[in-house]
Design a protein around this motif. Sequence first.
Motif, PDB file in Angstrom:
ATOM      1  N   SER A 175     -21.933  -9.696  42.488  1.00  0.00           N
ATOM      2  CA  SER A 175     -21.189  -8.858  41.902  1.00  0.00           C
ATOM      3  C   SER A 175     -20.555  -9.014  40.863  1.00  0.00           C
ATOM      4  O   SER A 175     -20.517  -7.443  40.648  1.00  0.00           O
ATOM      5  CB  SER A 175     -20.089  -9.148  43.289  1.00  0.00           C
ATOM      6  N   GLU A 210     -18.742  -4.015  47.053  1.00  0.00           N
ATOM      7  CA  GLU A 210     -19.040  -5.006  48.512  1.00  0.00           C
ATOM      8  C   GLU A 210     -16.896  -4.548  48.622  1.00  0.00           C
ATOM      9  O   GLU A 210     -16.448  -4.026  48.820  1.00  0.00           O
ATOM     10  CB  GLU A 210     -19.339  -5.915  47.857  1.00  0.00           C
ATOM     11  N   ASP A 222     -23.750  -3.109  46.797  1.00  0.00           N
ATOM     12  CA  ASP A 222     -22.848  -4.510  46.812  1.00  0.00           C
ATOM     13  C   ASP A 222     -23.183  -5.022  47.999  1.00  0.00           C
ATOM     14  O   ASP A 222     -22.263  -4.161  48.760  1.00  0.00           O
ATOM     15  CB  ASP A 222     -22.255  -4.868  45.829  1.00  0.00           C
ATOM     16  N   GLU A 223     -24.074  -5.423  48.675  1.00  0.00           N
ATOM     17  CA  GLU A 223     -24.055  -6.057  49.479  1.00  0.00           C
ATOM     18  C   GLU A 223     -23.908  -5.323  50.966  1.00  0.00           C
ATOM     19  O   GLU A 223     -22.790  -5.647  51.588  1.00  0.00           O
ATOM     20  CB  GLU A 223     -23.016  -7.700  50.416  1.00  0.00           C
TER      21      GLU A 223
HETATM   22 MG   LIG Z   1     -20.898 -10.477  45.883  1.00  0.00          MG
END
Ligand SMILES: [Mg+2]
Length: 239
Positions: free
Chosen positions: A45, A87, A164-165
């Motif tokens: 991140s 995220e 992000d994720e």
């Molecule tokens: Mg992360």
Amino acid sequence: MSQALLSVSGLSVSYGKKVAVSNASLRVEPGECVALIGTNGAGKSSLLKTISGVQAMTSGYVEFNGENRSGWDTATAVRNGLILCPEGRQIFPRMSVLDNITLGAFQRRLSKHDLHAELSKLEALFPILYERRQQEVGTLSGGEQQMVAIARALMGAPKLLLLDEPSLGLSPIMTDKLFETIRAIVNQGCSILIAEQNVYSTLKCSTRAYVVESGVVSDSYTSDEVVRDPRLLLSLLGQ
Ligand SMILES: [Mg+2]
Ligand SMILES: Nc1ncnc2c1ncn2[C@@H]1O[C@H](COP(=O)(O)OP(=O)(O)OP(=O)(O)O)[C@@H](O)[C@H]1O
């Protein structure tokens, strides 16, 4: 070598004394989907936030589409097509699906007609969201909320989407759907740099991967190389 869409060299990120990313270098070519794979706290991140301008770098150089990105704030990065889907989604639960998605086009100052045309383009990618466009986002499932976050990022017309994720906390069925959607986005010509812990699904839709471990980014692997390397896979899966 052709000009990369994104070229990162010697990038370091610290939070006070804590070094989160150390001397990282990576590239994304136009049209590519590239994976950043690593376990919790590896620095994924921090990398994506720094590339998109949300987080300041300690040192290093980021070039995007032939331009030095260093002087850009996040608004300039978005205007230039460098867009982070963060995220944890960061959507507005009390606002409708449509209003959340429309926010992504804020900087483009589109006419009503063009805005409508852009929203229509998303219909095929996100049929469920189209059906539920007037619903409050907070009433949707986690997977549908993730789709809203991605749709909002796409409304900014990214050349490179930093994801992000996206699969965090999703059911296996929603995860499969999500990766199907990611593949469709790449097929439409949008480049993607995706940070994930879901190793297999991510490698299936990326061409290359970088492994992130304790803030250190590996050399580039082809996704096939990672899948075929049991030692690497075991370390990635935290076993
Ligand atoms: Mg992360
Ligand atoms: N705002 C912050 N202040 C201090 N330390 C931070 C901050 N954000 C992240 N860190 C630390 O930096 C390191 C890298 O964190 P980062 O969130 O980039 O990792 P990650 O790979 O995205 O992890 P995850 O998979 O859990 O999302 C971790 O040790 C984390 O605790």
